[in-house]
Design a protein around this motif. Structure first.
Motif: not given
Length: 136
Positions: A25-32, A38-42, A46-48
């Motif tokens: 749940t951490n909102e900083t990179y790298p995390s779900y 960042s707007g991803l829905t899928t 890779d992490w970047d």
């Protein structure tokens, strides 16, 4: 995938569930959560986020949510319901094939479509199909 799954499972089974939750749940990179923010829905490959944006390599989060947060696991002995309490989470509801585990603060409601072993708080026994309340 395998190493991420092993990390989640090992931490969860050894009392570090809160660490896995924070990593997810951490909102900083790298995390779900960073991906969602960042707007991803899928799920990316890779992490970047530079590869495929429709990939299952990181879908182990689903396994972790069902098996540890919700506590729904199938073992060699049958169905086991053993949700793990996360300090920062007050509400959880997980359903799978007629099984429902709903936690609201320290109360857990479990609905079973068939016999299952339930391990919640002081309870560790087998229950028949039905709906039961437990305290964490």
């Amino acid at each position: 995938v395998e190493s991420t799954l092993r990390m989640f499972v090992t931490l969860s089974e050894n009392g570090y569930m809160d660490y896995v939750y924070k990593a997810v749940t951490n909102e900083t990179y790298p995390s779900y959560a960073y991906w969602v923010k960042s707007g991803l829905t899928t799920l990316p490959e890779d992490w970047d986020m530079s590869q495929s944006q429709n990939h299952q390599s990181f879908s182990v989060i689903n396994y972790w949510l069902y098996c540890y947060v919700g506590g729904i696991r199938y073992t060699d002995d049958g169905l086991l319901i053993e949700p793990v309490k996360i300090t920062d989470v007050d509400y959880v509801k997980v359903t799978h094939k007629g099984i429902e585990v709903e936690r609201n603060k320290d109360e857990v409601k479990v609905t079973l479509p068939s016999k299952a072993r339930v391990k919640i708080g002081e309870t560790d026994k087998e229950f028949d199909a039905g709906t039961y309340m437990f305290s964490f």
